[in-house]
Motif scaffolding. Structure first.
Motif, PDB file in Angstrom:
ATOM      1  N   TRP A 136      36.638  31.371  49.915  1.00  0.00           N
ATOM      2  CA  TRP A 136      36.518  31.320  48.459  1.00  0.00           C
ATOM      3  C   TRP A 136      35.425  32.272  47.986  1.00  0.00           C
ATOM      4  O   TRP A 136      35.624  33.038  47.044  1.00  0.00           O
ATOM      5  CB  TRP A 136      36.211  29.889  48.009  1.00  0.00           C
ATOM      6  CG  TRP A 136      35.981  29.795  46.533  1.00  0.00           C
ATOM      7  CD1 TRP A 136      36.919  29.722  45.557  1.00  0.00           C
ATOM      8  CD2 TRP A 136      34.713  29.827  45.873  1.00  0.00           C
ATOM      9  NE1 TRP A 136      36.322  29.684  44.324  1.00  0.00           N
ATOM     10  CE2 TRP A 136      34.961  29.749  44.483  1.00  0.00           C
ATOM     11  CE3 TRP A 136      33.397  29.900  46.312  1.00  0.00           C
ATOM     12  CZ2 TRP A 136      33.941  29.742  43.550  1.00  0.00           C
ATOM     13  CZ3 TRP A 136      32.377  29.887  45.372  1.00  0.00           C
ATOM     14  CH2 TRP A 136      32.664  29.819  44.008  1.00  0.00           C
ATOM     15  N   TYR A 140      36.818  35.208  45.861  1.00  0.00           N
ATOM     16  CA  TYR A 140      36.641  34.925  44.439  1.00  0.00           C
ATOM     17  C   TYR A 140      35.393  35.590  43.871  1.00  0.00           C
ATOM     18  O   TYR A 140      35.434  36.193  42.797  1.00  0.00           O
ATOM     19  CB  TYR A 140      36.588  33.414  44.205  1.00  0.00           C
ATOM     20  CG  TYR A 140      36.641  33.035  42.750  1.00  0.00           C
ATOM     21  CD1 TYR A 140      37.850  33.063  42.061  1.00  0.00           C
ATOM     22  CD2 TYR A 140      35.492  32.668  42.063  1.00  0.00           C
ATOM     23  CE1 TYR A 140      37.904  32.723  40.718  1.00  0.00           C
ATOM     24  CE2 TYR A 140      35.544  32.327  40.725  1.00  0.00           C
ATOM     25  CZ  TYR A 140      36.746  32.358  40.059  1.00  0.00           C
ATOM     26  OH  TYR A 140      36.794  32.028  38.738  1.00  0.00           O
ATOM     27  N   ARG A 144      36.489  39.488  43.752  1.00  0.00           N
ATOM     28  CA  ARG A 144      37.029  39.155  42.436  1.00  0.00           C
ATOM     29  C   ARG A 144      38.547  38.959  42.434  1.00  0.00           C
ATOM     30  O   ARG A 144      39.249  39.338  41.508  1.00  0.00           O
ATOM     31  CB  ARG A 144      36.618  40.182  41.391  1.00  0.00           C
ATOM     32  CG  ARG A 144      35.130  40.379  41.297  1.00  0.00           C
ATOM     33  CD  ARG A 144      34.709  40.457  39.858  1.00  0.00           C
ATOM     34  NE  ARG A 144      33.276  40.693  39.747  1.00  0.00           N
ATOM     35  CZ  ARG A 144      32.405  39.717  39.520  1.00  0.00           C
ATOM     36  NH1 ARG A 144      32.800  38.493  39.402  1.00  0.00           N
ATOM     37  NH2 ARG A 144      31.116  39.998  39.410  1.00  0.00           N
ATOM     38  N   PRO A 146      41.498  36.534  41.923  1.00  0.00           N
ATOM     39  CA  PRO A 146      41.605  35.288  41.154  1.00  0.00           C
ATOM     40  C   PRO A 146      42.323  34.180  41.932  1.00  0.00           C
ATOM     41  O   PRO A 146      43.523  34.006  41.832  1.00  0.00           O
ATOM     42  CB  PRO A 146      42.405  35.700  39.918  1.00  0.00           C
ATOM     43  CG  PRO A 146      43.210  36.868  40.365  1.00  0.00           C
ATOM     44  CD  PRO A 146      42.394  37.569  41.411  1.00  0.00           C
ATOM     45  N   TRP A 149      42.488  27.754  40.447  1.00  0.00           N
ATOM     46  CA  TRP A 149      41.587  26.624  40.283  1.00  0.00           C
ATOM     47  C   TRP A 149      42.339  25.305  40.153  1.00  0.00           C
ATOM     48  O   TRP A 149      41.801  24.250  40.467  1.00  0.00           O
ATOM     49  CB  TRP A 149      40.696  26.824  39.054  1.00  0.00           C
ATOM     50  CG  TRP A 149      39.556  27.738  39.326  1.00  0.00           C
ATOM     51  CD1 TRP A 149      39.512  29.077  39.106  1.00  0.00           C
ATOM     52  CD2 TRP A 149      38.299  27.382  39.897  1.00  0.00           C
ATOM     53  NE1 TRP A 149      38.300  29.582  39.495  1.00  0.00           N
ATOM     54  CE2 TRP A 149      37.531  28.562  39.990  1.00  0.00           C
ATOM     55  CE3 TRP A 149      37.744  26.197  40.342  1.00  0.00           C
ATOM     56  CZ2 TRP A 149      36.249  28.577  40.509  1.00  0.00           C
ATOM     57  CZ3 TRP A 149      36.452  26.210  40.845  1.00  0.00           C
ATOM     58  CH2 TRP A 149      35.724  27.388  40.936  1.00  0.00           C
TER      59      TRP A 149
END
Length: 157
Positions: A136, A140, A144, A146, A149
């Protein structure tokens, strides 16, 4: 497991043909003889040629090479279960990650995979949690990318 070259060749040739048809719709650059379709088109042509060569080779050696031959691992229940767990786990991630989110799907999935592959409970739990957080963070935060969530969207940062 051994799959005849003709089967892979047919898949590669089909993939190349699909790409070659698709790149025909790419926009042209005014005043140029080539555009954005040139490189994907060349790669697709290479895939078609190599795929057809594999089909020819596989069909020519059909007498000595069956279409599909299972490996020794197919006789081991443990190995078959592990392979099925990986495939089903990927399918479960695809189905659930958008709804539940990466941080709720990845740790239990990795825990399951570690256990199926023979890792002890404590080690598997620590590795699953740590690996999920590391993935993660790298994807993330640093890259970056996506990641979903899901139900944790109100707490996303």
């Amino acid at each position: 497991m051994k799959i005849n070259d003709a089967i892979f060749g047919a898949v590669f040739a089909l993939l190349g043909a699909i790409v070659l048809v698709d790149v025909q719709g790419f926009p042209k650059i005014p005043g140029q003889q080539y555009g954005p379709a040139i490189f994907p088109g060349l790669v697709a042509t290479g895939l078609i040629v190599c795929g057809l060569l594999l089909v020819f080779y596989g069909a020519r050696h059909r007498a000595e090479q069956p279409w599909v031959r299972g490996g020794d691992w197919l006789n081991s229940r443990r190995h078959v279960v592990a392979a099925a767990a990986i495939v089903l786990g990927v399918a479960a991630y695809i189905a659930l990650a958008g709804w539940l989110g990466f941080l709720l799907v990845a740790p239990p999935l990795l825990l399951l995979w570690f256990r199926v592959l023979g890792v002890r409970w404590r080690t598997a739990a620590i590795a699953a949690a740590g690996t999920s957080l590391a993935i993660w963070y790298v994807f993330y935060k640093l890259l970056r990318v996506p990641l979903p969530w899901g139900v944790l969207t109100p707490w996303a940062f």
